[in-house]
Motif scaffolding. Structure first.
Motif, PDB file in Angstrom:
ATOM      1  N   MET A 116      11.355   9.845   7.222  1.00 59.25           N
ATOM      2  CA  MET A 116      12.152   9.197   6.189  1.00 59.25           C
ATOM      3  C   MET A 116      11.686   7.771   5.934  1.00 59.25           C
ATOM      4  SD  MET A 116      14.470   9.526   3.996  1.00 59.25           S
ATOM      5  CE  MET A 116      15.133  11.112   4.487  1.00 59.25           C
ATOM      6  N   ARG A 117      11.358   7.037   7.022  1.00 57.83           N
ATOM      7  CA  ARG A 117      10.831   5.673   6.843  1.00 57.83           C
ATOM      8  C   ARG A 117       9.537   5.683   6.037  1.00 57.83           C
ATOM      9  NH1 ARG A 117       9.725   3.498  12.445  1.00 57.83           N
ATOM     10  NH2 ARG A 117       8.788   1.829  11.205  1.00 57.83           N
ATOM     11  N   TYR A 118       8.704   6.652   6.329  1.00 59.32           N
ATOM     12  CA  TYR A 118       7.428   6.758   5.609  1.00 59.32           C
ATOM     13  C   TYR A 118       7.667   6.998   4.122  1.00 59.32           C
ATOM     14  CZ  TYR A 118       3.011   8.825   4.097  1.00 59.32           C
ATOM     15  OH  TYR A 118       1.873   9.127   3.416  1.00 59.32           O
ATOM     16  N   LEU A 119       8.592   7.913   3.799  1.00 57.97           N
ATOM     17  CA  LEU A 119       8.869   8.222   2.409  1.00 57.97           C
ATOM     18  C   LEU A 119       9.480   7.027   1.685  1.00 57.97           C
ATOM     19  CD1 LEU A 119      10.335  11.839   2.699  1.00 57.97           C
ATOM     20  CD2 LEU A 119       8.035  11.161   2.015  1.00 57.97           C
ATOM     21  N   LEU A 120      10.378   6.306   2.339  1.00 57.22           N
ATOM     22  CA  LEU A 120      11.005   5.149   1.705  1.00 57.22           C
ATOM     23  C   LEU A 120       9.985   4.062   1.385  1.00 57.22           C
ATOM     24  CD1 LEU A 120      14.352   4.825   3.728  1.00 57.22           C
ATOM     25  CD2 LEU A 120      14.053   5.593   1.365  1.00 57.22           C
ATOM     26  N   ARG A 121       9.042   3.855   2.290  1.00 60.05           N
ATOM     27  CA  ARG A 121       8.011   2.838   2.029  1.00 60.05           C
ATOM     28  C   ARG A 121       7.109   3.252   0.876  1.00 60.05           C
ATOM     29  NH1 ARG A 121       6.273   1.139   8.227  1.00 60.05           N
ATOM     30  NH2 ARG A 121       8.223   0.071   8.745  1.00 60.05           N
ATOM     31  N   ARG A 122       6.808   4.536   0.793  1.00 63.72           N
ATOM     32  CA  ARG A 122       6.005   5.007  -0.330  1.00 63.72           C
ATOM     33  C   ARG A 122       6.759   4.833  -1.651  1.00 63.72           C
ATOM     34  NH1 ARG A 122       1.331   4.405   0.139  1.00 63.72           N
ATOM     35  NH2 ARG A 122       1.088   5.673  -1.733  1.00 63.72           N
ATOM     36  N   VAL A 123       8.050   5.125  -1.651  1.00 59.50           N
ATOM     37  CA  VAL A 123       8.849   4.984  -2.870  1.00 59.50           C
ATOM     38  C   VAL A 123       8.908   3.517  -3.302  1.00 59.50           C
ATOM     39  CG1 VAL A 123      11.185   5.178  -3.813  1.00 59.50           C
ATOM     40  CG2 VAL A 123      10.218   7.059  -2.483  1.00 59.50           C
ATOM     41  N   GLN A 124       9.052   2.593  -2.356  1.00 57.70           N
ATOM     42  CA  GLN A 124       9.073   1.172  -2.691  1.00 57.70           C
ATOM     43  C   GLN A 124       7.769   0.729  -3.345  1.00 57.70           C
ATOM     44  OE1 GLN A 124       9.991  -0.741   1.012  1.00 57.70           O
ATOM     45  NE2 GLN A 124      12.156  -0.152   0.981  1.00 57.70           N
ATOM     46  N   ARG A 125       6.666   1.159  -2.784  1.00 54.09           N
ATOM     47  CA  ARG A 125       5.370   0.784  -3.357  1.00 54.09           C
ATOM     48  C   ARG A 125       5.186   1.371  -4.745  1.00 54.09           C
ATOM     49  NH1 ARG A 125       1.417   1.745   1.921  1.00 54.09           N
ATOM     50  NH2 ARG A 125       2.369   0.146   3.262  1.00 54.09           N
ATOM     51  N   LEU A 126       5.609   2.608  -4.941  1.00 59.28           N
ATOM     52  CA  LEU A 126       5.468   3.239  -6.245  1.00 59.28           C
ATOM     53  C   LEU A 126       6.354   2.570  -7.283  1.00 59.28           C
ATOM     54  CD1 LEU A 126       5.345   6.994  -5.173  1.00 59.28           C
ATOM     55  CD2 LEU A 126       3.449   5.456  -5.664  1.00 59.28           C
ATOM     56  N   ALA A 127       7.531   2.097  -6.883  1.00 60.25           N
ATOM     57  CA  ALA A 127       8.409   1.380  -7.813  1.00 60.25           C
ATOM     58  C   ALA A 127       7.755   0.078  -8.278  1.00 60.25           C
ATOM     59  CB  ALA A 127       9.752   1.094  -7.145  1.00 60.25           C
ATOM     60  N   ILE A 128       7.073  -0.605  -7.366  1.00 59.98           N
ATOM     61  CA  ILE A 128       6.365  -1.833  -7.736  1.00 59.98           C
ATOM     62  C   ILE A 128       5.245  -1.528  -8.721  1.00 59.98           C
ATOM     63  CG2 ILE A 128       4.901  -3.688  -6.843  1.00 59.98           C
ATOM     64  CD1 ILE A 128       6.519  -3.557  -4.248  1.00 59.98           C
ATOM     65  N   VAL A 129       4.529  -0.436  -8.486  1.00 58.68           N
ATOM     66  CA  VAL A 129       3.444  -0.037  -9.392  1.00 58.68           C
ATOM     67  C   VAL A 129       3.993   0.259 -10.780  1.00 58.68           C
ATOM     68  CG1 VAL A 129       1.728   1.751  -9.854  1.00 58.68           C
ATOM     69  CG2 VAL A 129       1.954   0.822  -7.556  1.00 58.68           C
ATOM     70  N   LEU A 130       5.088   0.982 -10.845  1.00 53.85           N
ATOM     71  CA  LEU A 130       5.681   1.308 -12.142  1.00 53.85           C
ATOM     72  C   LEU A 130       6.134   0.054 -12.894  1.00 53.85           C
ATOM     73  CD1 LEU A 130       7.853   4.516 -11.584  1.00 53.85           C
ATOM     74  CD2 LEU A 130       5.872   4.247 -13.070  1.00 53.85           C
ATOM     75  N   ALA A 131       6.748  -0.893 -12.166  1.00 48.54           N
ATOM     76  CA  ALA A 131       7.186  -2.136 -12.803  1.00 48.54           C
ATOM     77  C   ALA A 131       5.994  -2.913 -13.361  1.00 48.54           C
ATOM     78  CB  ALA A 131       7.959  -2.984 -11.797  1.00 48.54           C
ATOM     79  N   ALA A 132       4.914  -2.962 -12.600  1.00 47.58           N
ATOM     80  CA  ALA A 132       3.712  -3.668 -13.064  1.00 47.58           C
ATOM     81  C   ALA A 132       3.106  -2.987 -14.281  1.00 47.58           C
ATOM     82  CB  ALA A 132       2.693  -3.759 -11.924  1.00 47.58           C
ATOM     83  N   VAL A 133       3.074  -1.653 -14.266  1.00 45.62           N
ATOM     84  CA  VAL A 133       2.489  -0.914 -15.384  1.00 45.62           C
ATOM     85  C   VAL A 133       3.294  -1.128 -16.653  1.00 45.62           C
ATOM     86  CG1 VAL A 133       2.105   1.415 -16.280  1.00 45.62           C
ATOM     87  CG2 VAL A 133       1.341   0.824 -13.988  1.00 45.62           C
ATOM     88  N   THR A 134       4.617  -1.103 -16.554  1.00 42.24           N
ATOM     89  CA  THR A 134       5.434  -1.305 -17.747  1.00 42.24           C
ATOM     90  C   THR A 134       5.228  -2.697 -18.341  1.00 42.24           C
ATOM     91  OG1 THR A 134       7.318  -1.989 -16.375  1.00 42.24           O
ATOM     92  CG2 THR A 134       7.186   0.330 -17.007  1.00 42.24           C
ATOM     93  N   LEU A 135       5.121  -3.710 -17.469  1.00 48.15           N
ATOM     94  CA  LEU A 135       4.919  -5.076 -17.965  1.00 48.15           C
ATOM     95  C   LEU A 135       3.564  -5.230 -18.639  1.00 48.15           C
ATOM     96  CD1 LEU A 135       5.773  -8.012 -18.228  1.00 48.15           C
ATOM     97  CD2 LEU A 135       4.888  -8.419 -15.915  1.00 48.15           C
ATOM     98  N   VAL A 136       2.505  -4.765 -17.975  1.00 48.66           N
ATOM     99  CA  VAL A 136       1.158  -4.889 -18.536  1.00 48.66           C
ATOM    100  C   VAL A 136       1.053  -4.099 -19.836  1.00 48.66           C
ATOM    101  CG1 VAL A 136      -1.274  -4.377 -18.145  1.00 48.66           C
ATOM    102  CG2 VAL A 136       0.099  -5.339 -16.300  1.00 48.66           C
ATOM    103  N   THR A 137       1.626  -2.908 -19.858  1.00 50.57           N
ATOM    104  CA  THR A 137       1.574  -2.083 -21.068  1.00 50.57           C
ATOM    105  C   THR A 137       2.256  -2.789 -22.231  1.00 50.57           C
ATOM    106  OG1 THR A 137       1.582  -0.045 -19.764  1.00 50.57           O
ATOM    107  CG2 THR A 137       2.222   0.121 -22.073  1.00 50.57           C
ATOM    108  N   PHE A 138       3.423  -3.340 -21.989  1.00 48.64           N
ATOM    109  CA  PHE A 138       4.162  -4.012 -23.060  1.00 48.64           C
ATOM    110  C   PHE A 138       3.382  -5.217 -23.585  1.00 48.64           C
ATOM    111  CE2 PHE A 138       7.356  -6.627 -25.054  1.00 48.64           C
ATOM    112  CZ  PHE A 138       8.205  -5.708 -25.650  1.00 48.64           C
ATOM    113  N   LEU A 139       2.808  -5.997 -22.681  1.00 47.93           N
ATOM    114  CA  LEU A 139       2.068  -7.182 -23.114  1.00 47.93           C
ATOM    115  C   LEU A 139       0.814  -6.805 -23.885  1.00 47.93           C
ATOM    116  CD1 LEU A 139       2.387  -9.430 -19.922  1.00 47.93           C
ATOM    117  CD2 LEU A 139       3.695  -9.567 -22.059  1.00 47.93           C
ATOM    118  N   LEU A 140       0.098  -5.774 -23.427  1.00 45.78           N
ATOM    119  CA  LEU A 140      -1.120  -5.358 -24.118  1.00 45.78           C
ATOM    120  C   LEU A 140      -0.811  -4.790 -25.499  1.00 45.78           C
ATOM    121  CD1 LEU A 140      -3.193  -3.668 -21.254  1.00 45.78           C
ATOM    122  CD2 LEU A 140      -3.592  -5.880 -22.333  1.00 45.78           C
TER     123      LEU A 140
END
Length: 318
Positions: free
Chosen positions: A1-25
């Motif tokens: 469960m700890r492993y899955l939670l850490r993966r989910v946190q990292r993926l959420a950061i990636v999604l937030a970054a992608v949405t910001l970069v996409t909007f700006l571009l």
């Protein structure tokens, strides 16, 4: 469960970054959707009125915040051009793109696994050199060029398969698959090479292990050794590459769907770029990022499930 939670946190950061970069571009792209909607003979006042109605005169960060909060609450906005709900349009077209990607990946695996096993069993043999040469030629040709050649041979010359079009599954399995074979093969001809070379390298190493020598000493057939003892431990790296190939397949579908006239998300994205429909562009790119992140998350989970050492090592390193 700890492993899955850490993966989910990292993926959420990636999604937030992608949405910001996409909007700006998207907001620095040339052109203005207000001019596209108003028409050539419109006045500046009419254009400004459209911009105000669409909210394009507000600061970029304010528009981004409104859009991203809507994305996370299920409101992906409406198309500037036809007023259709972006999320519903994407969900309606996603099964078409998913079928194309799935068929392409299955074709790539069907070519890569047997070829990789043959090359690993007799490295530097004539068969290995021939397959390696074919793989080199295949990966050197982009998918859109392969698609054009496949249309020329199988559609125009032989008349076996249609060049364009799409039929839903409700029309029958063969009616659905027939127009999808050439576009899927166009993508698979590029992807199978990477999988084959990876499997070959891993399996050559695995075949040198002591338990393989023991299996041979027991009189097991080469086929049973390759398929039952060497394939699974040789597939870990290939499994990771399958997740990374999702991005390449998503990018490939954008061009292939346009060439073959397939009504998927890739074709929707191309149309949105031509019409400067920013909301649809942002929605498509965000959805692509979501699919890529989800696929890599599943690959990570599968990789850790197949090899617990990976899970334990990542947990120990935080």
């Amino acid at each position: 469960m700890r492993y899955l939670l850490r993966r989910v946190q990292r993926l959420a950061i990636v999604l937030a970054a992608v949405t910001l970069v996409t909007f700006l571009l998207v907001n620095v792209l040339p052109g203005d959707v207000a001019y596209e909607m108003a028409g050539i003979n419109s006045s500046e006042e009419e254009v400004q009125e459209i911009r105000e109605d669409l909210g394009l005169n507000r600061p970029v960060l304010v528009r981004y915040w409104d859009w991203v909060t809507g994305v996370f609450t299920g409101d992906w906005g409406q198309s500037f051009v036809n007023k259709e709900d972006v999320w519903e349009t994407i969900v309606h077209r996603f099964p078409v793109s998913f079928e194309l990607m799935l068929l392409a990946q299955l074709m790539a695996l069907a070519m890569a696994v047997p070829a990789g096993m043959i090359c690993a069993f007799r490295p530097d043999s004539t068969a290995d050199k021939i397959i390696g040469g074919i793989a080199f030629a295949s990966v050197s040709m982009p998918s859109f060029m392969s698609g054009i050649l496949l249309i020329y041979f199988f559609s125009l010359n032989l008349g076996w398969l249609p060049a364009t079009g799409y039929e839903p599954l409700s029309e029958g399995l063969w009616a659905n698959l027939k127009p999808m074979l050439l576009p899927a093969l166009s993508l698979a001809l590029v992807e199978w090479t990477i999988l084959m070379r990876t499997l070959r390298a891993e399996m050559i190493s695995v075949l040198q292990e002591d338990y393989i020598s023991l299996a041979r000493a027991k009189g097991m057939s080469n086929f049973r050794i390759l398929l039952g003892h060497a394939l699974r431990p040789s597939s870990f790296t290939m499994l990771t590459i399958l997740g990374l190939q999702v991005a390449r397949l998503l990018g490939g579908t954008v061009i292939i769907e346009q060439i073959f006239g397939i009504p998927g998300i890739g074709r929707l994205l191309i149309h949105a770029v031509f019409t400067r429909d920013y909301i649809v562009i942002q929605g498509c790119v965000t959805f692509f990022a979501l699919v890529f992140v989800a696929a890599n998350f599943l690959v990570d989970v599968a990789y850790a499930w197949l090899d617990p050492r990976v899970r334990n090592e990542r947990l120990s390193h935080g």
